[in-house]
Structure formats: C-alpha cells, structure tokens
Scaffold this active site. Structure first.
Site, mmCIF file in Angstrom:
data_model
loop_
_atom_site.group_PDB
_atom_site.id
_atom_site.type_symbol
_atom_site.label_atom_id
_atom_site.label_comp_id
_atom_site.label_asym_id
_atom_site.label_seq_id
_atom_site.Cartn_x
_atom_site.Cartn_y
_atom_site.Cartn_z
ATOM 1 N N ARG A 66 0.333 -1.088 -0.637
ATOM 2 C CA ARG A 66 0.579 0.203 -0.055
ATOM 3 C C ARG A 66 0.776 1.124 0.012
ATOM 4 N NH1 ARG A 66 -5.151 0.595 1.519
ATOM 5 N NH2 ARG A 66 -5.043 -1.567 1.828
ATOM 6 N N ASN A 108 -12.541 14.915 1.472
ATOM 7 C CA ASN A 108 -13.223 13.738 1.015
ATOM 8 C C ASN A 108 -14.884 13.903 0.668
ATOM 9 O OD1 ASN A 108 -13.697 11.111 -0.010
ATOM 10 N ND2 ASN A 108 -14.285 10.323 2.129
ATOM 11 N N HIS A 110 -18.383 12.244 1.175
ATOM 12 C CA HIS A 110 -18.638 10.790 1.644
ATOM 13 C C HIS A 110 -20.614 10.830 1.661
ATOM 14 C CE1 HIS A 110 -19.669 6.752 3.711
ATOM 15 N NE2 HIS A 110 -20.222 7.528 4.755
#
Ligand code: GRF
Length: 189
Positions: A66, A108, A110
């Site tokens: 990752r 972000n 959501h």
C-alpha cells in the site's frame, strides 16, 4: 493565485465534474491541475480529457505494498506542484504515511451525515435504518476512515418509497453543490 488541486478517483467522477465546472469560474480560488485514477477504466478519466486536464492512471496492483502505491501517487502530486487533494469516489485506503503528508490539505466526500453511516454502503445503511433524513459530508481526511473534521454538510430528505438508487441520485445532486463549496472554503483559507 488559485490553489493547485488534484482529484483522486476510481470511477464515474461526477464529483470530479462538479469541481471542474466550479473551477471554471474566474473567482473560484482553486484550479484542477491533475486527476489520478487507480482504475484504468474509470469514466472520470474521460471527463478529465474532455476538460484538458492532465490525468494519470496509477494502478495499485502494480505495487507490492500500500505504501509503495501511495509513494507513487505522492511523487506524481509533487511533480505537479499540487497543494490540495480531493478524494472523489477514490476506493482505496491511504496509508498513515500518505495521510500525514497531506494533513489538513486533503478532503473527502461521503454520502451520509457523518458520523452516521460510515463505510462503503452509507446510502443502503441509511435506508435500512429507517432515518427520515440523510445527506452528504465533506471532511478533512485523517487516519481514521470517514472521521476527520467536517468542512460542510448538506441534508437530503429520505422520501416514502425511496430505493437505494433514487436516494443515491438525490444525494449525488447535493454532493455536486457541496464539494465545490467546501473546496472553496479550504482553498480560501
Ligand atoms: C460519491 O457518492 C461519494 O460520496 C462517494 O463515492 C461517490 C463517488 O461518485 N465517496 P462519483 O464518482 O463522484 O460520481
């Protein structure tokens, strides 16, 4: 000077589109200078091409860990002198190292009124819970998923007879107004 913004996507990119459209306004404090997708087939890449915005595909499968993937993304962002990062339907968890690099500079979106209904099935979960209102949230990204400081929220009523699809559609409409407004707040700081 407009702040240099990159948008990370994995799919349709309708929120990317909303940011691109908002940034066309002369007085908008940000410009979209780079789009990165971890999926080569993401429709959002076409939106970037249509808008003549440089776009990169960085496939996570090509990296052993990752953090190696995150380092490749970070290097591309540095090359493009990006100052603010917007996640818009980007379906990868980011490593603590990456989150630390972008602390306070990464947003972000959501599809719920956080802290309610975190996770990948927020609209379905809200319907199942029988709430009468849900909505969307733009928040600063921190290490804990869907949990950073809220920048802006918009409410969306759950209507009788709503399906996951119909509710998702109305939440998306709200998202497309909310994300440009929230980025404006961060970019204007
Ligand atoms: C949006 O609902 C957003 O809230 C969630 O993923 C979806 C992305 O949609 N994080 P799109 O790719 O911007 O159309």
């Amino acid at each position: 000077m407009k702040r240099r913004v990159a948008v990370l996507i994995s799919g349709n990119g309708s929120n990317l589109q909303a940011l691109i459209d908002a940034a066309k306004e002369e007085n908008y404090p940000a410009q979209i200078v780079l789009v990165i997708s971890n999926k080569p087939q993401a429709y959002g890449l076409k939106r970037a091409a249509t808008a003549h915005i440089p776009a990169l595909v960085i496939e996570h499968g090509a990296y052993a860990t990752r953090e190696e993937f995150d380092r490749a993304v970070h290097a591309a962002l540095m090359d493009a002198h990006v100052e603010i990062l917007c996640l818009a339907g980007f379906m990868r968890l980011l490593s603590p190292w990456f989150v630390a690099q972008w602390q306070g500079r990464m947003l972000n979106i959501h599809p719920s009124l956080l802290p309610a209904f975190k996770g990948a099935h927020a609209v379905r979960d809200a319907l199942a819970a029988g709430v009468t209102k849900t909505g969307c949230t733009v928040h600063v990204v921190t290490e804990a998923v869907d949990a950073g400081p809220v920048v802006a929220q918009a409410e969306v009523a759950v209507l009788p007879g709503d399906t996951e699809e119909s509710l998702k559609l109305r939440i998306h409409e709200a998202e497309h107004r909310l994300y440009p407004a929230a980025l404006k707040v961060l970019a204007g700081r």
